[in-house]
Scaffold this motif. Structure first.
Motif, short mmCIF file in Angstrom:
data_model
loop_
_atom_site.label_atom_id
_atom_site.label_comp_id
_atom_site.label_asym_id
_atom_site.label_seq_id
_atom_site.Cartn_x
_atom_site.Cartn_y
_atom_site.Cartn_z
N HIS A 82 0.83 -1.21 0.00
CA HIS A 82 0.00 0.00 0.00
C HIS A 82 0.86 1.25 0.00
N MET A 83 0.53 2.18 -0.90
CA MET A 83 1.14 3.50 -0.87
C MET A 83 0.04 4.49 -0.49
N PRO A 84 0.29 5.35 0.48
CA PRO A 84 -0.76 6.25 0.96
C PRO A 84 -1.26 7.19 -0.12
N ARG A 85 -2.55 7.43 -0.13
CA ARG A 85 -3.11 8.36 -1.09
C ARG A 85 -2.67 9.78 -0.77
N ASN A 86 -2.48 10.57 -1.82
CA ASN A 86 -2.12 11.98 -1.66
C ASN A 86 -0.83 12.17 -0.86
N ASP A 87 0.01 11.15 -0.82
CA ASP A 87 1.27 11.28 -0.09
C ASP A 87 2.32 11.91 -0.98
N ASN A 88 3.02 12.87 -0.45
CA ASN A 88 4.12 13.48 -1.19
C ASN A 88 5.30 12.52 -1.13
N PRO A 89 5.72 11.94 -2.26
CA PRO A 89 6.79 10.95 -2.22
C PRO A 89 8.14 11.52 -1.81
N TYR A 90 8.25 12.84 -1.76
CA TYR A 90 9.51 13.46 -1.39
C TYR A 90 9.45 14.09 0.01
N SER A 91 8.37 13.77 0.74
CA SER A 91 8.14 14.40 2.03
C SER A 91 9.17 13.97 3.07
N ALA A 181 16.78 20.77 -2.46
CA ALA A 181 16.77 19.34 -2.12
C ALA A 181 15.57 18.65 -2.75
N LEU A 182 14.44 19.35 -2.81
CA LEU A 182 13.25 18.77 -3.42
C LEU A 182 13.46 18.56 -4.93
N ASP A 183 14.11 19.53 -5.58
CA ASP A 183 14.42 19.38 -7.02
C ASP A 183 15.24 18.11 -7.25
N ILE A 184 16.23 17.90 -6.41
CA ILE A 184 17.12 16.74 -6.56
C ILE A 184 16.36 15.45 -6.26
N ALA A 185 15.53 15.48 -5.19
CA ALA A 185 14.74 14.31 -4.84
C ALA A 185 13.83 13.89 -5.99
N MET A 186 13.23 14.86 -6.66
CA MET A 186 12.36 14.57 -7.79
C MET A 186 13.16 14.00 -8.97
N GLN A 187 14.37 14.47 -9.13
CA GLN A 187 15.21 14.01 -10.24
C GLN A 187 15.68 12.57 -10.04
N VAL A 190 14.36 9.85 -4.78
CA VAL A 190 14.79 9.42 -3.44
C VAL A 190 14.15 10.35 -2.42
N PRO A 191 13.99 9.90 -1.17
CA PRO A 191 13.40 10.76 -0.14
C PRO A 191 14.22 12.03 0.07
N VAL A 192 13.55 13.14 0.18
CA VAL A 192 14.23 14.44 0.24
C VAL A 192 15.13 14.54 1.48
N ARG A 193 14.75 13.88 2.57
CA ARG A 193 15.57 14.00 3.79
C ARG A 193 16.96 13.41 3.59
N THR A 197 20.59 15.38 3.85
CA THR A 197 21.72 14.87 4.64
C THR A 197 22.99 14.76 3.80
N MET A 198 22.87 14.13 2.63
CA MET A 198 24.05 13.86 1.81
C MET A 198 24.64 15.13 1.21
N MET A 199 23.84 16.18 1.09
CA MET A 199 24.33 17.41 0.47
C MET A 199 24.85 18.41 1.50
N THR A 200 24.86 18.05 2.79
CA THR A 200 25.52 18.93 3.76
C THR A 200 27.03 18.86 3.54
N GLN A 201 27.71 19.94 3.80
CA GLN A 201 29.15 19.98 3.55
C GLN A 201 29.90 18.98 4.42
N GLU A 202 29.46 18.83 5.66
CA GLU A 202 30.14 17.91 6.58
C GLU A 202 30.09 16.47 6.08
#
Length: 212
Positions: A82-91, A181-187, A190-193, A197-202
């Protein structure tokens, strides 16, 4: 990081590179940033010399997002159907009732396959109940082996679906605000969170050291 964790991280990234190299040889369009899960399944199946079956199952566990059943010559990966209805896949929000978004399901599928690629014998668990029991017992006695396995499998999945080389290419635009981050997640689907994380400089600097 401890020496053991550093070694595990390096080995995980190297294996992710090997999988990506083979993926590029099989994919219809290797330049497409949205990795084809079916092609990845085929590549990893060949890599581990084991048949892999993906199943959609009707469960809504809030603790276990995916389940790997490993046999001598095959593996079964169960994902919530099951995938939730109206769920933002990048949330950034965790879905309720154990449901997974499209991007989360992609990540979990590759993470479970990652266990087949990177786990050593002492990380194996025959059943989900045994895995949970092992995790609790490991925590109580200060043994981080199970948690280490889960973390490395997640890193493997992120490295395959959102590769280091592409992160490097996008970093300048990301830091300047030209892309989000949302632009990249859509591309990459993958989950935006995980993008954040991966795009932080540290974090990026850690992987720069790993990949040299």
């Amino acid at each position: 990081m401890s020496t053991d964790l550093e070694l595990g991280l390096i080995q995980t990234c190297r294996k992710a590179e090997e999988i990506l190299e083979q993926y590029n040889a099989y994919a219809m369009d290797p330049t497409n940033d949205e990795k084809d899960i079916d092609v990845l399944t085929h590549v990893i199946s060949r890599y581990v010399e084991m048949d892999i079956e993906m199943r959609q199952v009707p469960w809504r566990s809030t603790q276990i997002k995916g389940r790997l059943l490993r046999y001598q010559d095959r593996a079964i990966i169960d994902l919530p159907e099951h995938m939730p209805r109206n769920d933002n896949p990048y949330s950034n929000q965790e879905p309720e009732n154990g449901t997974l978004s499209y991007c989360q399901k992609r990540l979990v599928a590759v993470k479970e396959m990652g266990h087949l690629v990177i786990d050593t014998q002492d990380a194996f668990a025959e059943y989900a109940a045994e895995l949970v029991s092992s995790a609790v017992n490991s925590f109580l006695r200060g043994d981080q082996n199970i948690c280490r396995s889960e973390n490395l499998a997640l890193i493997f999945a992120v490295e395959v679906l959102f590769p280091f080389q592409r992160r490097c290419e996008l970093m300048e635009k990301y830091q300047s605000g030209e892309i989000s981050a949302l632009d990249i997640a859509m591309q990459f689907r993958v989950p935006v969170r995980h993008v954040e994380t991966m795009m932080t400089q540290e974090v990026h600097n850690i992987f720069v050291m790993i990949y040299g």
